[in-house]
Design a protein around this motif. Sequence first.
Motif, PDB file in Angstrom:
ATOM      1  N   GLY A 186     -19.947   2.903   7.142  1.00 54.11           N
ATOM      2  CA  GLY A 186     -18.829   1.547   7.855  1.00 54.11           C
ATOM      3  C   GLY A 186     -17.723   1.944   8.663  1.00 54.11           C
ATOM      4  O   GLY A 186     -16.979   1.011   9.085  1.00 54.11           O
ATOM      5  N   ALA A 187     -17.428   3.254   8.856  1.00 53.53           N
ATOM      6  CA  ALA A 187     -16.229   3.531   9.695  1.00 53.53           C
ATOM      7  C   ALA A 187     -16.595   3.043  11.111  1.00 53.53           C
ATOM      8  O   ALA A 187     -17.318   3.471  11.598  1.00 53.53           O
ATOM      9  CB  ALA A 187     -15.907   5.352   9.498  1.00 53.53           C
ATOM     10  N   GLY A 188     -15.404   2.394  11.373  1.00 58.53           N
ATOM     11  CA  GLY A 188     -15.520   1.927  12.877  1.00 58.53           C
ATOM     12  C   GLY A 188     -14.097   2.117  13.681  1.00 58.53           C
ATOM     13  O   GLY A 188     -14.152   2.450  15.005  1.00 58.53           O
ATOM     14  N   ASP A 189     -13.151   2.200  12.742  1.00 60.57           N
ATOM     15  CA  ASP A 189     -11.842   2.627  13.508  1.00 60.57           C
ATOM     16  C   ASP A 189     -10.843   3.482  12.333  1.00 60.57           C
ATOM     17  O   ASP A 189     -11.211   3.294  11.195  1.00 60.57           O
ATOM     18  CB  ASP A 189     -11.221   1.360  14.057  1.00 60.57           C
ATOM     19  CG  ASP A 189     -10.820   0.340  13.300  1.00 60.57           C
ATOM     20  OD1 ASP A 189     -10.082   0.810  12.087  1.00 60.57           O
ATOM     21  OD2 ASP A 189     -11.027  -0.839  13.443  1.00 60.57           O
ATOM     22  N   PRO A 190      -9.791   3.942  12.885  1.00 65.53           N
ATOM     23  CA  PRO A 190      -8.844   4.700  12.182  1.00 65.53           C
ATOM     24  C   PRO A 190      -8.457   3.786  11.138  1.00 65.53           C
ATOM     25  O   PRO A 190      -8.095   4.019   9.964  1.00 65.53           O
ATOM     26  CB  PRO A 190      -7.778   5.101  12.920  1.00 65.53           C
ATOM     27  CG  PRO A 190      -8.405   5.041  14.333  1.00 65.53           C
ATOM     28  CD  PRO A 190      -9.246   3.868  14.522  1.00 65.53           C
ATOM     29  N   ASN A 191      -8.094   2.543  11.134  1.00 68.09           N
ATOM     30  CA  ASN A 191      -7.719   1.516   9.911  1.00 68.09           C
ATOM     31  C   ASN A 191      -8.588   1.493   8.879  1.00 68.09           C
ATOM     32  O   ASN A 191      -8.315   1.354   7.676  1.00 68.09           O
ATOM     33  CB  ASN A 191      -7.475   0.116  10.625  1.00 68.09           C
ATOM     34  CG  ASN A 191      -6.250   0.115  11.257  1.00 68.09           C
ATOM     35  OD1 ASN A 191      -5.344   0.697  10.849  1.00 68.09           O
ATOM     36  ND2 ASN A 191      -6.249  -0.620  12.453  1.00 68.09           N
ATOM     37  N   HIS A 192      -9.959   1.862   9.067  1.00 66.45           N
ATOM     38  CA  HIS A 192     -11.097   1.621   8.127  1.00 66.45           C
ATOM     39  C   HIS A 192     -10.762   2.920   7.264  1.00 66.45           C
ATOM     40  O   HIS A 192     -10.838   2.851   5.963  1.00 66.45           O
ATOM     41  CB  HIS A 192     -12.435   1.664   8.489  1.00 66.45           C
ATOM     42  CG  HIS A 192     -12.645   0.317   9.259  1.00 66.45           C
ATOM     43  ND1 HIS A 192     -13.602   0.420  10.307  1.00 66.45           N
ATOM     44  CD2 HIS A 192     -12.182  -0.943   9.069  1.00 66.45           C
ATOM     45  CE1 HIS A 192     -13.689  -0.789  11.152  1.00 66.45           C
ATOM     46  NE2 HIS A 192     -12.963  -1.744  10.257  1.00 66.45           N
ATOM     47  N   ILE A 193     -10.505   3.910   7.945  1.00 64.04           N
ATOM     48  CA  ILE A 193     -10.292   5.235   7.147  1.00 64.04           C
ATOM     49  C   ILE A 193      -9.167   5.111   6.249  1.00 64.04           C
ATOM     50  O   ILE A 193      -8.791   5.648   5.083  1.00 64.04           O
ATOM     51  CB  ILE A 193     -10.373   6.381   7.983  1.00 64.04           C
ATOM     52  CG1 ILE A 193     -11.881   6.444   8.550  1.00 64.04           C
ATOM     53  CG2 ILE A 193      -9.845   7.752   7.312  1.00 64.04           C
ATOM     54  CD1 ILE A 193     -12.040   7.686   9.775  1.00 64.04           C
ATOM     55  N   ILE A 194      -7.986   4.634   6.835  1.00 63.58           N
ATOM     56  CA  ILE A 194      -6.712   4.260   6.126  1.00 63.58           C
ATOM     57  C   ILE A 194      -7.186   3.509   4.898  1.00 63.58           C
ATOM     58  O   ILE A 194      -6.434   3.941   3.930  1.00 63.58           O
ATOM     59  CB  ILE A 194      -5.695   3.786   6.945  1.00 63.58           C
ATOM     60  CG1 ILE A 194      -5.236   4.562   8.203  1.00 63.58           C
ATOM     61  CG2 ILE A 194      -4.400   3.104   5.932  1.00 63.58           C
ATOM     62  CD1 ILE A 194      -4.362   4.171   9.219  1.00 63.58           C
ATOM     63  N   ASP A 195      -7.691   2.471   5.246  1.00 67.53           N
ATOM     64  CA  ASP A 195      -8.125   1.530   3.796  1.00 67.53           C
ATOM     65  C   ASP A 195      -8.965   2.488   2.923  1.00 67.53           C
ATOM     66  O   ASP A 195      -8.584   2.063   1.587  1.00 67.53           O
ATOM     67  CB  ASP A 195      -8.800   0.467   4.136  1.00 67.53           C
ATOM     68  CG  ASP A 195      -7.932  -0.618   4.945  1.00 67.53           C
ATOM     69  OD1 ASP A 195      -6.628  -0.460   5.021  1.00 67.53           O
ATOM     70  OD2 ASP A 195      -8.508  -1.573   5.772  1.00 67.53           O
ATOM     71  N   VAL A 196      -9.725   3.214   3.167  1.00 67.45           N
ATOM     72  CA  VAL A 196     -10.568   3.831   2.075  1.00 67.45           C
ATOM     73  C   VAL A 196      -9.829   4.739   1.313  1.00 67.45           C
ATOM     74  O   VAL A 196     -10.020   4.957   0.230  1.00 67.45           O
ATOM     75  CB  VAL A 196     -12.086   4.277   2.737  1.00 67.45           C
ATOM     76  CG1 VAL A 196     -11.766   5.746   3.308  1.00 67.45           C
ATOM     77  CG2 VAL A 196     -13.217   4.357   1.550  1.00 67.45           C
ATOM     78  N   PHE A 197      -8.779   5.315   2.057  1.00 68.86           N
ATOM     79  CA  PHE A 197      -7.992   6.203   1.323  1.00 68.86           C
ATOM     80  C   PHE A 197      -6.820   5.529   0.445  1.00 68.86           C
ATOM     81  O   PHE A 197      -6.852   5.692  -1.036  1.00 68.86           O
ATOM     82  CB  PHE A 197      -7.231   7.249   2.045  1.00 68.86           C
ATOM     83  CG  PHE A 197      -7.974   8.294   2.844  1.00 68.86           C
ATOM     84  CD1 PHE A 197      -8.920   8.996   2.179  1.00 68.86           C
ATOM     85  CD2 PHE A 197      -7.869   8.485   4.081  1.00 68.86           C
ATOM     86  CE1 PHE A 197      -9.771  10.054   2.554  1.00 68.86           C
ATOM     87  CE2 PHE A 197      -8.646   9.657   4.745  1.00 68.86           C
ATOM     88  CZ  PHE A 197      -9.449  10.251   4.158  1.00 68.86           C
ATOM     89  N   LYS A 198      -6.383   4.311   0.875  1.00 70.08           N
ATOM     90  CA  LYS A 198      -5.286   3.875   0.375  1.00 70.08           C
ATOM     91  C   LYS A 198      -5.778   2.680  -0.776  1.00 70.08           C
ATOM     92  O   LYS A 198      -5.207   2.733  -1.843  1.00 70.08           O
ATOM     93  CB  LYS A 198      -4.252   2.851   1.422  1.00 70.08           C
ATOM     94  CG  LYS A 198      -3.536   4.048   1.872  1.00 70.08           C
ATOM     95  CD  LYS A 198      -2.089   3.285   2.324  1.00 70.08           C
ATOM     96  CE  LYS A 198      -0.950   4.322   2.499  1.00 70.08           C
ATOM     97  NZ  LYS A 198       0.347   3.761   2.765  1.00 70.08           N
ATOM     98  N   ILE A 199      -6.859   2.042  -0.261  1.00 72.85           N
ATOM     99  CA  ILE A 199      -7.386   0.976  -1.249  1.00 72.85           C
ATOM    100  C   ILE A 199      -8.548   1.233  -2.189  1.00 72.85           C
ATOM    101  O   ILE A 199      -8.447   1.171  -3.462  1.00 72.85           O
ATOM    102  CB  ILE A 199      -7.813  -0.258  -0.424  1.00 72.85           C
ATOM    103  CG1 ILE A 199      -6.388  -0.892   0.292  1.00 72.85           C
ATOM    104  CG2 ILE A 199      -8.387  -1.542  -1.560  1.00 72.85           C
ATOM    105  CD1 ILE A 199      -6.945  -2.115   1.342  1.00 72.85           C
ATOM    106  N   GLY A 200      -9.204   2.168  -1.458  1.00 72.32           N
ATOM    107  CA  GLY A 200     -10.495   2.759  -1.975  1.00 72.32           C
ATOM    108  C   GLY A 200     -10.325   4.026  -2.855  1.00 72.32           C
ATOM    109  O   GLY A 200     -10.929   4.357  -3.698  1.00 72.32           O
TER     110      GLY A 200
END
Lengths: 271, 209
Positions: free
Chosen positions: A223-237
């Motif tokens: 599902g990674a489409g942009d850097p924010n997705h990666i930030i979210d999966v570290f911070k929230i996930g």
Amino acid sequence: MPLTKRIIPCLDVTKGRVVKGTRFINLRDAGDAIELSAFYDEQGADELVFLDITASSDKRKILIDLVERTGEQVFIPFTVGGGLRTVEDIKEILRAGADKISLNTAAVQNPKLIPEGAKIFGSQCIVTAIDAKRVYVDSPKLAKDNIVIKVGNNYCWWEVYINGGRTPTGKDAILWGEEVTKLGSGEILLTSMDCDGTKNGYDLELTKTFSDRLDVPIIASGGAGDPNHIIDVFKIGKADASLAASIFHYNEYPIPIVKEACNKVGILMRL
Amino acid sequence: MTLNIAIIDYEMGNLKSIYKCLKHLNIEAKITDNPKIILDSDGVILPGVGAFGDAMMHLKEKKLIPIIKKIVKDNKPLFGICLGLHLLYSKGFEMGEFEGLDIIQGEVIIFDKSKVGKIPQIGWNNVEFQNDSHFIIQGVPNNSYFYFVHSFYGIPKNEENVLGLTKYGEIEFCSIVSKDNIIATQFHPEKSSKYGIQIYQNFINYCKK
């Protein structure tokens, strides 16, 4: 300083070549798996994952040759998965120079492969790949013994799929994750089939549930489409590592840009 | 003059990645358990992945313990990596209590889970150098990141043996030890990209002297 979060490009290979198209102007041959791997090492990738999507035993020699040659030019850890079924298969790939192997279908069909592999080679090199898909239910009671999570106003559990996402197993992904950890798997490569290919972000609820319940590192995928997705999966996930393919292969967001974005919001990266 | 580097083969872990890293630096190392080749080399690498007790047993069976001690006595360059670092200590507490090579005084213990979270530590962590002028870290910026995979760590008795420090969770541990001609890293330089390669280059340069 503690351990950094990891950024892992995933290369789907067949016959030693990267399958998904790449758009690097500075590579001689964008399909060459080794050249691309060396490029990612240079760019600051923390690890690499190779998935052999043809994964048949007659093609194994080509895969082993790829692993051998990658190890000559790439000096970061790499994991190899796809069609490994026996301890002998695992041994061949590790001997060729891979640091870890990943098991998916074979682990479901023959779970004792995990402890057998872990006993000989160590848990740290046995990764279990889990392909999980949401199953929505009206209420928690409808899901029998499965782990049901409230997502927004809905309830769902996650089902394990095998054979490259073609075959549902009826198995609960979270319980399966707990089982493979007990069996001796040292890491989990967790792919959301709902999110994979959408570029709308990772399945954060799935990733967080795994991270909260398991003691081994979780590599989030799909599902990674942009850097924010990666930030979210570290911070929230709360993932330990994020895996992505197309955003790197198409050079939409090169690794240094993703790492810089994570670093800016306080996620520790190897820069 | 060709440089002879021996990678000690005692059936513990993948030695090929170290071999390939040296090859990348134009060194054709010998993966060997032959005492004569080891003693005749210009520098020795003691690698290893696995358990402390098994490793000592294999070294003993292959009669390599006196060979490694002779390398140290002869002041030849010796480079331990991961489990190869652990074995240099006096004692290891991995699945029991085992005598080590006792080349570096100290003990090897497991991470306290309540202080670190996940065991093993898998991934990239940084190393704070305690002596910037040491040969092994020339050209490597202080606090660079290296790749770690381990559940155990060594505690040297003498502080002057601590060349690098790393923090995992609440525990700060010695990630590079050094003593005279001996150097050892808890991390895997052969998996640590360009700065890891630089460490091997520095070791090669030291062996040439």
